[in-house]
Design a protein around this motif. Sequence first.
Motif, PDB file in Angstrom:
ATOM      1  N   THR A  66      46.903 -95.466 -11.676  1.00 46.62           N
ATOM      2  CA  THR A  66      48.071 -95.698 -11.468  1.00 46.62           C
ATOM      3  C   THR A  66      48.632 -96.902 -10.825  1.00 46.62           C
ATOM      4  OG1 THR A  66      48.017 -94.624  -9.323  1.00 46.62           O
ATOM      5  CG2 THR A  66      48.604 -93.127 -10.923  1.00 46.62           C
ATOM      6  N   SER A  82      59.071 -90.185 -18.703  1.00 53.14           N
ATOM      7  CA  SER A  82      58.879 -88.857 -18.242  1.00 53.14           C
ATOM      8  C   SER A  82      58.175 -87.602 -19.044  1.00 53.14           C
ATOM      9  CB  SER A  82      60.167 -88.430 -17.431  1.00 53.14           C
ATOM     10  OG  SER A  82      61.153 -88.262 -18.595  1.00 53.14           O
ATOM     11  N   LEU A  85      54.642 -88.232 -19.580  1.00 55.83           N
ATOM     12  CA  LEU A  85      53.988 -88.001 -18.430  1.00 55.83           C
ATOM     13  C   LEU A  85      53.626 -86.425 -18.240  1.00 55.83           C
ATOM     14  CD1 LEU A  85      55.337 -90.218 -15.934  1.00 55.83           C
ATOM     15  CD2 LEU A  85      53.213 -90.331 -16.749  1.00 55.83           C
ATOM     16  N   CYS A  86      54.820 -85.670 -18.561  1.00 55.40           N
ATOM     17  CA  CYS A  86      54.823 -84.150 -18.600  1.00 55.40           C
ATOM     18  C   CYS A  86      53.759 -83.716 -19.439  1.00 55.40           C
ATOM     19  CB  CYS A  86      56.168 -83.724 -18.917  1.00 55.40           C
ATOM     20  SG  CYS A  86      56.112 -81.898 -18.714  1.00 55.40           S
ATOM     21  N   LEU A  90      50.471 -85.374 -16.137  1.00 54.48           N
ATOM     22  CA  LEU A  90      50.619 -86.289 -15.044  1.00 54.48           C
ATOM     23  C   LEU A  90      51.781 -86.452 -14.316  1.00 54.48           C
ATOM     24  CD1 LEU A  90      49.061 -89.204 -17.227  1.00 54.48           C
ATOM     25  CD2 LEU A  90      47.861 -87.768 -15.759  1.00 54.48           C
ATOM     26  N   HIS A  91      51.507 -86.926 -13.077  1.00 64.32           N
ATOM     27  CA  HIS A  91      53.013 -86.970 -12.142  1.00 64.32           C
ATOM     28  C   HIS A  91      53.287 -88.278 -12.048  1.00 64.32           C
ATOM     29  CE1 HIS A  91      51.990 -82.742 -11.404  1.00 64.32           C
ATOM     30  NE2 HIS A  91      50.650 -83.131 -11.001  1.00 64.32           N
ATOM     31  N   ARG A  92      52.718 -89.307 -12.356  1.00 69.87           N
ATOM     32  CA  ARG A  92      53.161 -90.763 -12.025  1.00 69.87           C
ATOM     33  C   ARG A  92      52.688 -91.600 -13.220  1.00 69.87           C
ATOM     34  NH1 ARG A  92      50.531 -91.856  -6.239  1.00 69.87           N
ATOM     35  NH2 ARG A  92      49.592 -93.624  -7.454  1.00 69.87           N
TER      36      ARG A  92
END
Length: 184
Positions: A66, A82, A85-86, A90-92
Amino acid sequence: MLDNTPSPETGTVKWQEGLNVGDVVAFRFPVSEEDGTATPKVRPCLVLDIETIAGLNFALLAYGTTSATSANCGYEIPIRASKALCSAGLHRPTRFVGARRLLVPLDATGFVLGRVTGSPVLGQLDGPPRDRMNAVRARIHAERDIAADRRASRRGTRRSPRVPRPFVVEQRRSRRIPPNQEAS
């Protein structure tokens, strides 16, 4: 992503059988510390390739971070949107560093299995990040092929071609013992 059908023999699917290029997995990637030691740290890693070597299956993993610094740059696959990421689990915002790769057997203890899924797979790349991954993979494969070709050409120029040794049958005279001198 994880919608594999169970095998009729066991009734279950091992996560290794469903692992694909582009999957994001949790893996204890060795990270160099300041004191020179390498400590395994759980990281999201991107599966760049799945190879079979001597009958064993291996995954080529790219390190995920990250960190937004320029450290470990090269062959980067950034994931910032986003939606991307989804789908990757992943969250970040994360970047996978294709220059920092590790080839590991699929039965390695470094894979961290999720409690619910029983699999290390977090998600999968799609869209532009998947396109970038394929471009990075193509470059890695091209460089590997170039290196193999270079090694083969070096082998051919350094050694002279083997000339087979001549096969010579020696003829020796046998010492004949006259019949009257034979040992009794």
